[in-house]
Write a protein that holds these residues in place. Structure first.
Motif, PDB file in Angstrom:
ATOM      1  N   GLN A 164      12.599   6.624 -21.211  1.00 38.77           N
ATOM      2  CA  GLN A 164      11.759   6.152 -20.116  1.00 38.77           C
ATOM      3  C   GLN A 164      11.075   4.873 -20.598  1.00 38.77           C
ATOM      4  O   GLN A 164      10.340   4.885 -21.582  1.00 38.77           O
ATOM      5  N   MET A 165      11.333   3.777 -19.896  1.00 41.47           N
ATOM      6  CA  MET A 165      10.832   2.481 -20.345  1.00 41.47           C
ATOM      7  C   MET A 165       9.695   1.957 -19.476  1.00 41.47           C
ATOM      8  O   MET A 165       8.994   1.032 -19.880  1.00 41.47           O
ATOM      9  N   PHE A 166       9.537   2.518 -18.294  1.00 44.50           N
ATOM     10  CA  PHE A 166       8.440   2.127 -17.407  1.00 44.50           C
ATOM     11  C   PHE A 166       8.152   3.300 -16.489  1.00 44.50           C
ATOM     12  O   PHE A 166       9.084   3.927 -15.976  1.00 44.50           O
ATOM     13  N   HIS A 167       6.868   3.559 -16.289  1.00 48.25           N
ATOM     14  CA  HIS A 167       6.476   4.604 -15.349  1.00 48.25           C
ATOM     15  C   HIS A 167       5.107   4.240 -14.801  1.00 48.25           C
ATOM     16  O   HIS A 167       4.202   3.921 -15.562  1.00 48.25           O
ATOM     17  N   ALA A 168       4.977   4.263 -13.484  1.00 55.13           N
ATOM     18  CA  ALA A 168       3.691   3.979 -12.844  1.00 55.13           C
ATOM     19  C   ALA A 168       3.522   4.884 -11.636  1.00 55.13           C
ATOM     20  O   ALA A 168       4.455   5.080 -10.859  1.00 55.13           O
ATOM     21  N   ALA A 169       2.327   5.418 -11.511  1.00 49.74           N
ATOM     22  CA  ALA A 169       1.955   6.217 -10.343  1.00 49.74           C
ATOM     23  C   ALA A 169       0.907   5.422  -9.572  1.00 49.74           C
ATOM     24  O   ALA A 169      -0.164   5.131 -10.106  1.00 49.74           O
ATOM     25  N   LEU A 170       1.225   5.040  -8.352  1.00 50.65           N
ATOM     26  CA  LEU A 170       0.319   4.223  -7.546  1.00 50.65           C
ATOM     27  C   LEU A 170      -0.586   5.113  -6.693  1.00 50.65           C
ATOM     28  O   LEU A 170      -0.269   6.288  -6.451  1.00 50.65           O
ATOM     29  N   PRO A 171      -1.700   4.569  -6.240  1.00 49.48           N
ATOM     30  CA  PRO A 171      -2.641   5.358  -5.438  1.00 49.48           C
ATOM     31  C   PRO A 171      -1.958   6.044  -4.253  1.00 49.48           C
ATOM     32  O   PRO A 171      -1.168   5.419  -3.539  1.00 49.48           O
ATOM     33  N   GLY A 194       0.797  -1.218   0.000  1.00 51.00           N
ATOM     34  CA  GLY A 194       0.000   0.000   0.000  1.00 51.00           C
ATOM     35  C   GLY A 194       0.831   1.271   0.000  1.00 51.00           C
ATOM     36  O   GLY A 194       0.443   2.273   0.600  1.00 51.00           O
ATOM     37  N   LEU A 195       1.975   1.238  -0.699  1.00 55.05           N
ATOM     38  CA  LEU A 195       2.881   2.385  -0.707  1.00 55.05           C
ATOM     39  C   LEU A 195       2.482   3.385  -1.787  1.00 55.05           C
ATOM     40  O   LEU A 195       2.300   3.008  -2.952  1.00 55.05           O
ATOM     41  N   PRO A 196       2.393   4.666  -1.445  1.00 57.05           N
ATOM     42  CA  PRO A 196       1.973   5.711  -2.396  1.00 57.05           C
ATOM     43  C   PRO A 196       3.151   6.267  -3.192  1.00 57.05           C
ATOM     44  O   PRO A 196       3.637   7.362  -2.936  1.00 57.05           O
ATOM     45  N   ILE A 197       3.625   5.495  -4.154  1.00 60.52           N
ATOM     46  CA  ILE A 197       4.854   5.883  -4.847  1.00 60.52           C
ATOM     47  C   ILE A 197       4.659   6.026  -6.351  1.00 60.52           C
ATOM     48  O   ILE A 197       3.689   5.547  -6.930  1.00 60.52           O
ATOM     49  N   VAL A 198       5.649   6.644  -6.960  1.00 57.55           N
ATOM     50  CA  VAL A 198       5.850   6.651  -8.401  1.00 57.55           C
ATOM     51  C   VAL A 198       7.086   5.791  -8.652  1.00 57.55           C
ATOM     52  O   VAL A 198       8.077   5.874  -7.920  1.00 57.55           O
ATOM     53  N   VAL A 199       7.012   4.952  -9.674  1.00 60.26           N
ATOM     54  CA  VAL A 199       8.132   4.093 -10.091  1.00 60.26           C
ATOM     55  C   VAL A 199       8.521   4.504 -11.499  1.00 60.26           C
ATOM     56  O   VAL A 199       7.648   4.695 -12.351  1.00 60.26           O
ATOM     57  N   ASP A 200       9.816   4.594 -11.750  1.00 54.40           N
ATOM     58  CA  ASP A 200      10.308   5.019 -13.050  1.00 54.40           C
ATOM     59  C   ASP A 200      11.544   4.198 -13.398  1.00 54.40           C
ATOM     60  O   ASP A 200      12.441   4.057 -12.559  1.00 54.40           O
ATOM     61  N   VAL A 201      11.575   3.649 -14.611  1.00 51.33           N
ATOM     62  CA  VAL A 201      12.739   2.888 -15.081  1.00 51.33           C
ATOM     63  C   VAL A 201      13.156   3.453 -16.426  1.00 51.33           C
ATOM     64  O   VAL A 201      12.330   3.612 -17.323  1.00 51.33           O
ATOM     65  N   ARG A 202      14.436   3.742 -16.556  1.00 54.93           N
ATOM     66  CA  ARG A 202      14.982   4.288 -17.802  1.00 54.93           C
ATOM     67  C   ARG A 202      16.190   3.474 -18.257  1.00 54.93           C
ATOM     68  O   ARG A 202      16.943   2.974 -17.437  1.00 54.93           O
ATOM     69  N   ARG A 203      16.338   3.423 -19.551  1.00 56.63           N
ATOM     70  CA  ARG A 203      17.558   2.880 -20.153  1.00 56.63           C
ATOM     71  C   ARG A 203      18.091   3.991 -21.023  1.00 56.63           C
ATOM     72  O   ARG A 203      17.426   4.433 -21.974  1.00 56.63           O
TER      73      ARG A 203
END
Length: 161
Positions: A57-64, A44-53
């Motif tokens: 930007q290859m992955f990006h998610a904003a969680l609740p 239940g962590l309120p985070i943004v995740v970002d992965v780049r190569r």
């Protein structure tokens, strides 16, 4: 205090040397991002995740519970890793050990560069830094710890495959 900070710096430096991958493909970036998001959703962590190569930007998610401000923090932390080749947490700790802020030490604007925990260089064996994994939304120590936990799991899963 100085000894504790020096020990923490040594731990983070070791993490950077230990968490080297054998490859980092598009699928790896996606799977790593999904792993971080899964860990965060389970807790239940309120985070943004970002992965780049590289610059992509290859992955990006904003969680609740995350906010647009977390995206800003990710951008600022990523710039630190890209410019200095080390985790944003490590660079902030090194500045603190010298009795300065990162911004003071490098004369960089805080609104563009943030040496706070949560952005970590993705290294490939024999290649060096190929990308950045970032998290924002927790304390800087917890952002860093989540990134390290995910990279540790990812590395182990990759070795088992």
């Amino acid at each position: 205090m100085t000894e504790d900070l020096a020990a923490l710096i040594a731990d983070v430096e070791q993490q950077e040397w230990d968490l080297v991958l054998t490859s980092f493909t598009y699928d790896d970036a996606w799977n790593l991002g999904c792993l971080v998001a899964e860990i965060a959703r389970d807790r239940g962590l309120p985070i943004v995740v970002d992965v780049r190569r590289g610059r992509q930007q290859m992955f990006h998610a904003a969680l609740p519970g995350s906010t647009p401000d977390n995206d800003s923090w990710v951008e600022r932390k990523v710039r630190v890793v890209e410019r200095f080749g080390a985790s944003s947490y490590l660079l902030g700790l090194r500045a603190r050990l010298r009795g300065q802020t990162f911004s003071e030490q490098h004369q960089l604007p805080f609104q563009e560069y943030a040496a706070a925990g949560g952005a970590f260089p993705v290294r490939v064996d024999g290649v060096d830094i190929v990308g950045v994994l970032s998290v924002s939304g927790l304390t800087q120590q917890d952002d860093h710890a989540l990134v390290v936990e995910a990279l540790t799991r990812f590395r182990a899963m990759s070795a088992d495959a």
